[in-house]
Design a protein around this motif. Structure first.
Motif, PDB file in Angstrom:
ATOM      1  N   ALA A 171       6.015   3.500   1.732  1.00  0.00           N
ATOM      2  CA  ALA A 171       6.947   5.069   2.356  1.00  0.00           C
ATOM      3  C   ALA A 171       8.009   4.881   2.830  1.00  0.00           C
ATOM      4  CB  ALA A 171       6.068   5.617   2.698  1.00  0.00           C
ATOM      5  N   HIS A 172       7.914   3.381   3.999  1.00  0.00           N
ATOM      6  CA  HIS A 172       9.188   2.844   4.518  1.00  0.00           C
ATOM      7  C   HIS A 172       9.775   1.998   4.184  1.00  0.00           C
ATOM      8  CE1 HIS A 172       7.026   3.932   8.334  1.00  0.00           C
ATOM      9  NE2 HIS A 172       5.853   4.051   7.611  1.00  0.00           N
ATOM     10  N   SER A 213       0.581  -1.277  -0.120  1.00  0.00           N
ATOM     11  CA  SER A 213      -0.221  -0.018  -0.247  1.00  0.00           C
ATOM     12  C   SER A 213       1.070   1.258  -0.264  1.00  0.00           C
ATOM     13  CB  SER A 213      -1.281  -0.360   1.201  1.00  0.00           C
ATOM     14  OG  SER A 213      -0.098   0.630   2.777  1.00  0.00           O
ATOM     15  N   ARG A 214       0.052   2.457  -0.480  1.00  0.00           N
ATOM     16  CA  ARG A 214       1.402   3.480  -0.451  1.00  0.00           C
ATOM     17  C   ARG A 214       1.775   4.416   0.652  1.00  0.00           C
ATOM     18  NH1 ARG A 214       1.565   7.704  -4.372  1.00  0.00           N
ATOM     19  NH2 ARG A 214      -0.095   6.411  -5.390  1.00  0.00           N
ATOM     20  N   ALA A 215       1.056   3.709   1.881  1.00  0.00           N
ATOM     21  CA  ALA A 215       1.619   4.105   3.164  1.00  0.00           C
ATOM     22  C   ALA A 215       2.588   3.163   3.638  1.00  0.00           C
ATOM     23  CB  ALA A 215       0.477   4.297   4.396  1.00  0.00           C
ATOM     24  N   ARG A 216       3.146   2.108   3.298  1.00  0.00           N
ATOM     25  CA  ARG A 216       3.906   0.947   3.987  1.00  0.00           C
ATOM     26  C   ARG A 216       4.670   1.359   2.845  1.00  0.00           C
ATOM     27  NH1 ARG A 216       0.042  -4.153   5.500  1.00  0.00           N
ATOM     28  NH2 ARG A 216      -0.618  -3.827   7.748  1.00  0.00           N
TER      29      ARG A 216
END
Length: 294
Positions: A184-185, A179-182
């Motif tokens: 990023a890490h 996902s886009r949020a994940r």
């Protein structure tokens, strides 16, 4: 530098071209002395940029006035102009000077055609018009704009070394669709390590499917890997205080996972295993230390 105006559009256009070529030659010489790479002196290729970012589609945005400084590349004329769109040879001098005369005498110049990637533009048609506009110290130019939609966010890619990173990251996300949020890490220091990390995730997913005797698609494997392996391992790394100052989260995950397997030939994680890994003195990863050889 001020643009010279003698009152003779023909003579001034000739001087414009001579000045542009002289600046290009001097700039190339200075770059050679400084050992500049191609991404500093050469116009960026649109195909390279789109290949790195991943093309999803395009939308025509109409005719707009765009800043000349935001034009950084070309669709098919990357070698004919340098990074500031100064001509790299005299083969199209007559055409260039004809456009310069038209610009100086106020003739209507048709808009150029560009592709837009984020805040940057790539010339499809109108390279000479861009070159002339820059030589005349203009700030903006009229353009027919087609925005290209990409898989990765079109930011920080104006240099080829940045494109290489984008290229490997795009391939990783195609294989590990987080996902886009994940996502990023997930950053690695060496772009090539994106390929290694993808292989680690796929191997983890294969072991998971074997253990559960079921098939899982890529998004499911990516999500479960992030929740069940990546996040817990990072928590143990932080608790043990073994993340290096120059390491990203993904760098640390790859390093301790590789050390774990080299030490005990085991894929499981627990506090005792982490203790064994942390007792081993941390050393920098060499190119041959491929953590996917597990």
């Amino acid at each position: 530098m001020p643009v010279r105006d003698t009152g003779s559009p023909r003579a001034d256009a000739e001087n414009d071209f001579i000045r542009a070529r002289r600046h290009q030659v001097l700039s190339a010489l200075a770059g050679w002395i400084r050992h500049d790479t191609h991404d500093v002196v050469q116009t960026l290729s649109f195909d390279e940029a789109v290949d790195a970012l991943g093309r999803r589609g395009e939308t025509y945005r109409g005719t707009q006035v765009i800043p000349l400084d935001a034009i950084i590349g070309s669709v098919d004329r990357a070698r004919d102009f340098d990074r500031r769109f100064r001509p790299t040879s005299s083969k199209s001098r007559q055409r260039w000077e004809r456009l310069a005369r038209a610009s100086r005498t106020g003739e209507t110049i048709p808009p150029i055609d560009v592709y837009q990637l984020g805040d940057y533009y790539f010339v499809r048609d109108g390279h000479h018009r861009v070159s002339v506009a820059r030589a005349l110290n203009l700030d903006v130019i009229e353009a027919n704009v087609t925005e290209v939609l990409t898989m990765l966010s079109p930011v920080e890619f104006s240099r080829r070394e940045q494109l290489e990173r984008k290229h490997w990251r795009r391939i990783f996300l195609e294989r590990v669709p987080l996902s886009r949020a994940r996502r990023a890490h997930i950053e690695v220091s060496d772009p090539v390590h994106y390929g290694w990390l993808a292989e680690m995730v796929e191997a983890w997913g294969a072991r998971l499917m074997h253990a559960e005797e079921t098939y899982l698609d890529r998004p499911t494997v990516a999500s479960r890997w992030y929740e069940e392996d990546f996040t817990p391992v990072l928590e143990m790394v932080e608790d043990a205080g073994v993340r290096g100052e120059d390491e990203t989260e993904a760098d640390a995950y790859m390093r301790v996972s590789g050390e774990r397997y080299r030490l005990i030939r085991e894929h499981e994680w627990n506090r005792d295993i982490m203790a064994q890994v942390t007792r081993r003195k941390r050393r920098p990863r060499r190119k041959q230390d491929d953590p996917t050889r597990l």
